[in-house]
Design a protein around this motif. Structure first.
Motif, PDB file in Angstrom:
ATOM      1  N   ASP A   1       3.115   7.130   4.705  1.00 11.80           N
ATOM      2  CA  ASP A   1       2.866   7.512   6.101  1.00 11.80           C
ATOM      3  C   ASP A   1       4.027   7.100   6.996  1.00 11.80           C
ATOM      4  O   ASP A   1       4.458   7.871   7.866  1.00 11.80           O
ATOM      5  N   THR A   2       4.549   5.897   6.803  1.00 15.51           N
ATOM      6  CA  THR A   2       5.675   5.421   7.612  1.00 15.51           C
ATOM      7  C   THR A   2       6.925   6.237   7.310  1.00 15.51           C
ATOM      8  O   THR A   2       7.657   6.644   8.211  1.00 15.51           O
ATOM      9  N   PHE A   3       7.177   6.505   6.038  1.00 13.86           N
ATOM     10  CA  PHE A   3       8.317   7.327   5.631  1.00 13.86           C
ATOM     11  C   PHE A   3       8.233   8.704   6.284  1.00 13.86           C
ATOM     12  O   PHE A   3       9.208   9.202   6.861  1.00 13.86           O
ATOM     13  N   ARG A   4       7.062   9.320   6.225  1.00 14.22           N
ATOM     14  CA  ARG A   4       6.852  10.652   6.811  1.00 14.22           C
ATOM     15  C   ARG A   4       7.086  10.620   8.323  1.00 14.22           C
ATOM     16  O   ARG A   4       7.726  11.511   8.882  1.00 14.22           O
TER      17      ARG A   4
ATOM     18  N   HIS B   1       5.123  -2.935  -5.074  1.00 16.43           N
ATOM     19  CA  HIS B   1       5.491  -3.011  -3.661  1.00 16.43           C
ATOM     20  C   HIS B   1       6.279  -1.757  -3.279  1.00 16.43           C
ATOM     21  O   HIS B   1       6.942  -1.140  -4.111  1.00 16.43           O
ATOM     22  N   TYR B   2       6.205  -1.431  -1.993  1.00 22.01           N
ATOM     23  CA  TYR B   2       6.900  -0.257  -1.480  1.00 22.01           C
ATOM     24  C   TYR B   2       7.770  -0.673  -0.308  1.00 22.01           C
ATOM     25  O   TYR B   2       7.378  -1.505   0.511  1.00 22.01           O
TER      26      TYR B   2
ATOM     27  N   LYS C   1       0.830  -1.205   0.000  1.00 21.22           N
ATOM     28  CA  LYS C   1       0.000   0.000   0.000  1.00 21.22           C
ATOM     29  C   LYS C   1       0.870   1.263   0.000  1.00 21.22           C
ATOM     30  O   LYS C   1       1.606   1.525   0.945  1.00 21.22           O
ATOM     31  N   GLU C   2       0.741   2.050  -1.050  1.00 27.11           N
ATOM     32  CA  GLU C   2       1.531   3.269  -1.183  1.00 27.11           C
ATOM     33  C   GLU C   2       1.281   4.224  -0.019  1.00 27.11           C
ATOM     34  O   GLU C   2       2.226   4.808   0.520  1.00 27.11           O
TER      35      GLU C   2
ATOM     36  N   ASN D   1      10.974   3.599  -1.534  1.00 24.93           N
ATOM     37  CA  ASN D   1      11.185   3.051  -2.865  1.00 24.93           C
ATOM     38  C   ASN D   1       9.992   2.243  -3.340  1.00 24.93           C
ATOM     39  O   ASN D   1       9.363   1.532  -2.557  1.00 24.93           O
ATOM     40  N   LYS D   2       9.712   2.343  -4.628  1.00 23.29           N
ATOM     41  CA  LYS D   2       8.732   1.469  -5.263  1.00 23.29           C
ATOM     42  C   LYS D   2       9.531   0.322  -5.860  1.00 23.29           C
ATOM     43  O   LYS D   2      10.478   0.544  -6.619  1.00 23.29           O
TER      44      LYS D   2
END
Length: 182
Positions: free
Chosen positions: A115-118, A167-168, A109-110, A161-162
């Protein structure tokens, strides 16, 4: 599939580790930007010392490997959930010292990945200066921050990364720091 994602992300982060971008920090700010430890373990610590501290901090590892690495699955650190955490040690033949630490979060899920990256960026920006780096073709976003405990090169990188088109992967990499001279 997760192993393919993990291998791809490890290669991407390790490749970026050699970019060692210099972080600008004046002398009064320089020491506060140094990355000296992770999960209570000082970078450069011996394998045995690190393992003892990590058992107290994160519990028993899922995998350990002959003084080379310590691996955890599905752990939370600083209020952030990660699929895996790797502690990598470099040896001079006699001593193994903590050199690198990888944190990974993988999802299909993008929105979850962003959200996790942020959240990682917001958490780390409270203590360290972050600099956005031009992204590669596969990278959606990439930041570096802090300072190495050894010199003035970057201390960590955060990547979103995609991977494989659907997948992300969110990665947080500390190091590698060269405590062992070959």
């Amino acid at each position: 599939m997760k192993q393919v994602l993990l291998i791809f992300t490890v290669l991407l982060i390790y490749t970026s580790a050699f970019a060692q971008n210099k972080v600008s920090a004046d002398s009064t700010n320089r020491e506060s930007q140094k990355i000296t430890e992770i999960c209570g373990v000082k970078f450069g610590a011996s394998y045995k010392s690190a393992l003892d501290t990590l058992i107290n901090t994160l519990g028993k590892p899922d995998i350990t490997s002959d003084n080379n690495s310590i691996f955890y699955r599905d752990k939370s650190y600083e209020g952030i959930d990660f699929d895996s955490i790797y502690f990598i040690f470099v040896s001079d033949g006699q001593n193994a010292n903590l050199s690198t630490c990888f944190f990974y979060y993988n999802t299909d899920k993008e929105k979850d990945a962003k959200d996790t990256f942020r959240l990682i960026c917001e958490t780390l920006s409270q203590k360290y200066e972050l600099t956005q780096i031009e992204s590669s073709d596969e990278s959606i976003d990439f930041y570096v921050g802090g300072l190495s405990p050894i010199d003035d090169s970057r201390g960590f990188s955060i990547g979103l990364n995609k991977v494989l088109g659907t997948h992300y992967s969110v990665s947080l990499c500390y190091g590698p720091y060269e405590f062992v001279k070959e």
